[in-house]
Scaffold this motif. Structure first.
Motif, mmCIF file in Angstrom:
data_model
loop_
_atom_site.group_PDB
_atom_site.id
_atom_site.type_symbol
_atom_site.label_atom_id
_atom_site.label_comp_id
_atom_site.label_asym_id
_atom_site.label_seq_id
_atom_site.Cartn_x
_atom_site.Cartn_y
_atom_site.Cartn_z
ATOM 1 N N SER A 16 -0.554 8.809 -0.412
ATOM 2 C CA SER A 16 -0.246 7.384 -1.222
ATOM 3 C C SER A 16 -1.158 6.155 -0.241
ATOM 4 O O SER A 16 -1.354 5.621 -1.215
ATOM 5 N N THR A 36 -4.335 7.097 -0.754
ATOM 6 C CA THR A 36 -5.020 6.407 -2.278
ATOM 7 C C THR A 36 -5.010 4.588 -2.699
ATOM 8 O O THR A 36 -5.605 4.908 -3.006
ATOM 9 N N SER A 37 -3.963 4.183 -2.703
ATOM 10 C CA SER A 37 -4.022 2.629 -2.137
ATOM 11 C C SER A 37 -5.298 2.593 -2.199
ATOM 12 O O SER A 37 -6.271 0.826 -2.575
ATOM 13 N N LEU A 69 0.793 -1.205 -0.133
ATOM 14 C CA LEU A 69 -0.074 -0.295 -0.295
ATOM 15 C C LEU A 69 1.412 1.346 -0.226
ATOM 16 O O LEU A 69 0.238 2.498 -0.364
ATOM 17 N N GLY A 70 2.124 0.815 0.733
ATOM 18 C CA GLY A 70 2.744 1.986 0.822
ATOM 19 C C GLY A 70 4.172 2.072 1.431
ATOM 20 O O GLY A 70 3.918 0.786 2.017
#
Length: 730
Positions: free
Chosen positions: A511, A514-515, A483-484
């Motif tokens: 981010s 967003t994922s 995911l990040g």
């Protein structure tokens, strides 16, 4: 609460694991290249150490000089006799011949010859070059043989045989600390090898001559005896040979004997006599009309012609006159006279034919008797010829052996030992410079060795370090979507870092958010929790950051501190841990009293509450599921900060109350097997694992492409030590 849409469940948990396609697509070379970049200073240190060590050893080594003598070894066969050869006919063309020559060059006997020829055991130059003064001088009672043995060992060690591929040329090289000594010893090796070959040829020739003389004397006696036996037997059996021939195998064959020739001549005469008798008998049986003698007799034929003429005239006369006519009677008288003459001549001829028949039959009988007699003699002679052939074969064999040995004896006598198959092509020259040590080559080899050792060290350290270093490996290693990646931070104000949208730290969590928005058909899961394998992996900070970003985006969000054993959310807001989750789970129903508003927009907080005696018992009921359901009636998102997985049952119990679980993994900390165990425990609850967040990515991970993006100087502290939002990120 723990179910995702069908397509989202595939995204969350359908990622190929290490046995799937992601493993096949993983570039192993690129992985180790990143490892090498990460450990570049260690590699540089190892290669520098090898370089310096090679430089020091090279400078300390004694210079060595190599001289080479080139010789030619011709293919040569050493047959003593054509019957009993020392080697096969193709021995000189085989690989074994040259391997034998190379072994003879390396033989200890040749090295001993060189040592004795040059008197190296007492040569001052040799002793000084190899520093043998102490070893030779310390032994008072050492004999010259002991010194020769020592010198021989040195010569064998430093001499090399270098065949030139595809030719009969061989380089004999010798290496020593003295240039002139190397050239002298190399030449002496070649010369002594030539002499040794001649000595072996001389010895083999002398032995061959002695052997052949004995064999010739024996074979001579055997040949004479076999010839006498053959002649005596032929005289006794009256076997007289008229013609003989020699076969392809050298054996003598009798073409014709006297008895056979006589029988052949008589048989031919018998055939002629039989033919004459048959011809005479045919004449007799044929009669006068078919008798060839009668038909071919000129007198009879003349009389018959006269009679035919008179008969014709007599017939014409009878056409005019009667038979009693005088002229007709006269012609008739002549015809009768001619008939009598013809009959007399035919009787005479028939008498001659009978005589010829009797003579031919008599000759035939005589010849047949003589032929039958000769047949008996020839058959008897044929029986005797069996033993005669045995004697003849023995004579042929003895003569062949004798001739072959005599020819070889003559060849050895003519050739002697003057020829040699060893020739010196180029003599050794005194080297102009040392052949070793080669500084450039040694330094290059040291770099190669250092590179190999560095590679082994990098591979070994990589195998030993089983933590997560490359965030992209999360997908391959654990089957979880990444995911990040969150960088480490040091000395920054948390609120400012999260709220300032321009910082890379804030962008990293943005981010992640967003994922998350792509995981379900309704965007970011409404209720999810963050957990980790062990403590202090950044899950609490990540929970707060995600909750704050969700609130900043206009979503009403509540952050629930579910780590009742070691609460940390209150400390992040510089507050005391008051009433909270444990109160609700223990029976208090007024949720509004347990929820606190924060200074951050759209963000509420529920503390962990007083520490219960056994948190797992509180979480095992349905109260937690009911709490999440009620909170979702008021808030858009519920973010739960869960305790670590390993060693506790809290996280698996909490996971049944949420829509999905996010696993925080600290880079470069826990081993892969430990993380796998925590993931396995979470998967047993059947709650979807939304993915993983890799935290505290620092300069050690720069080789994987994250140090440059997040290398701006932040670091995590301990979650338990965070006093306020103005404190350090943990």
């Amino acid at each position: 609460m723990n179910q995702l849409p069908e397509n989202q469940a595939f995204v969350a948990e359908g990622v190929p694991n290490r046995q799937g396609g992601s493993w096949l697509r993983f570039d192993l070379v690129e992985h180790y290249w990143r490892e090498a970049k990460r450990r570049k200073w260690l590699i540089a240190a190892i290669m520098t150490a090898f370089f310096v060590l090679a430089l020091i050893l090279t400078l300390l080594m004694t210079p060595q000089y190599t001289a080479s003598t080139r010789i030619e070894i011709s293919r040569d066969q050493e047959n003593v006799t054509n019957v009993q050869g020392l080697e096969s006919e193709d021995a000189g063309n085989s690989l074994e011949f040259y391997q034998t020559q190379y072994s003879l060059l390396e033989a200890r006997s040749l090295a001993t010859r060189v040592a004795r020829t040059l008197n190296l055991a007492s040569d001052a130059t040799f002793i000084e070059a190899y520093d043998l003064g102490d070893s030779f001088g310390d032994t008072v009672d050492s004999s010259i043989d002991d010194r020769i043995e020592t010198v021989t060992d040195i010569l064998q060690r430093d001499m090399e045989v270098d065949p030139i591929r595809g030719s009969s040329l061989v380089d004999v090289t010798y290496t020593s600390p003295d240039a002139a000594l190397s050239a002298k010893i190399a030449d002496t090796f070649a010369a002594q090898f030539t002499e040794a070959t001649l000595d072996r040829r001389f010895g083999s020739t002398k032995d061959a001559r002695d052997f052949l003389e004995d064999q010739l004397a024996t074979l001579r006696e055997r040949l004479e005896k076999s010839e006498r036996d053959l002649v005596n037997y032929a005289a006794d059996k009256r076997i007289i040979e008229l013609s003989t021939s020699e076969g392809s195998d050298g054996a003598t064959r009798t073409e014709q004997t006297l008895a056979g020739a006589d029988l052949e001549a008589l048989n031919s005469q018998l055939a002629d006599a039989t033919g004459a008798r048959i011809a005479a008998e045919s004449e007799l049986r044929a009669g006068a009309g078919a008798n060839a003698n009668l038909l071919g007799n000129s007198a009879i034929n003349g009389l018959r012609q006269q009679r035919a003429a008179l008969a014709s005239e007599y017939a014409r006369m009878l056409q005019k006159f009667e038979p009693g006519y005088p002229a007709a009677q006269a012609i008739k008288a002549q015809l009768d006279a001619l008939d009598r003459s013809i009959s007399a001549e035919e009787a005479r001829v028939n008498s001659g034919t009978q005589r010829e028949f009797r003579q031919a039959a008599a000759r035939e009988r005589e010849l047949r008797q003589r032929v039958e007699a000769l047949k008996g003699d020839l058959i008897s002679q044929r029986r005797d010829s069996i033993q005669y052939t045995i004697y003849q074969r023995e004579v042929d064999t003895n003569r062949e052996l004798y001739d072959a040995l005599l020819q070889r004896y003559k060849e050895i006598g003519v050739a002697g030992v003057g020829s040699n198959n060893i020739a010196i092509v180029d003599r050794a020259e005194i080297p102009g410079g040392p052949s070793s040590p080669n500084l450039i080559l040694n330094l290059l080899l040291s770099l190669v060795a250092g590179g190999l050792v560095s590679a082994l060290v990098v591979v070994g350290l990589n195998l030993a370090d089983q933590s997560v270093r490359d965030p992209q490996d999360v997908d391959r290693l654990f089957g979880l979507p990444l995911l990040g990646s969150i960088p480490t931070t040091t000395g920054a104000v948390l609120a400012e870092e999260i709220q300032d949208r321009k910082t890379e730290f804030s962008e990293a969590y943005l981010s992640v958010k967003t994922s998350l928005s792509f995981l379900t058909d309704h965007g970011v899961p409404r209720a999810f929790m963050l957990t980790s394998t062990g403590p202090n992996e950044g899950k609490s900070i990540s929970s707060l950051a995600l909750a704050q970003i969700l609130g900043r985006s206009g979503k009403r969000t509540i952050l629930v501190d579910a780590d009742m054993r070691n609460p940390s959310v209150a400390g992040l807001f510089d507050e005391k841990n008051g009433a909270g989750l444990s109160n609700y789970l223990s029976g208090q129903s007024n949720i509004a009293e347990l929820v606190l508003d924060s200074e951050l927009p759209n963000l509420a907080i529920m503390h962990a509450g007083p520490q219960p005696p056994n948190a797992a018992e509180l979480l095992s009921g349905q109260r937690m599921t009911e709490l999440v359901r009620e909170l979702l009636g008021t808030y858009d998102h519920v973010v739960i900060d869960s305790p670590p997985v390993l060693g506790l049952a809290d996280a698996p119990l909490l996971s049944t109350s949420v829509e999905g679980v996010i696993l925080a993994i600290e880079a470069n900390r826990y081993k892969l097997r430990t993380i796998e165990n925590s993931i396995r425990r979470l998967r047993h609850t059947k709650t979807p694992l939304l993915g993983a967040i890799v935290t505290k990515v620092d300069q050690r991970n720069s080789a994987y492409g994250y140090g440059t993006d997040y290398g701006y100087g932040y670091s995590y502290g301990s979650e338990a030590d965070e006093p306020s939002p103005a404190g350090r990120m943990s």
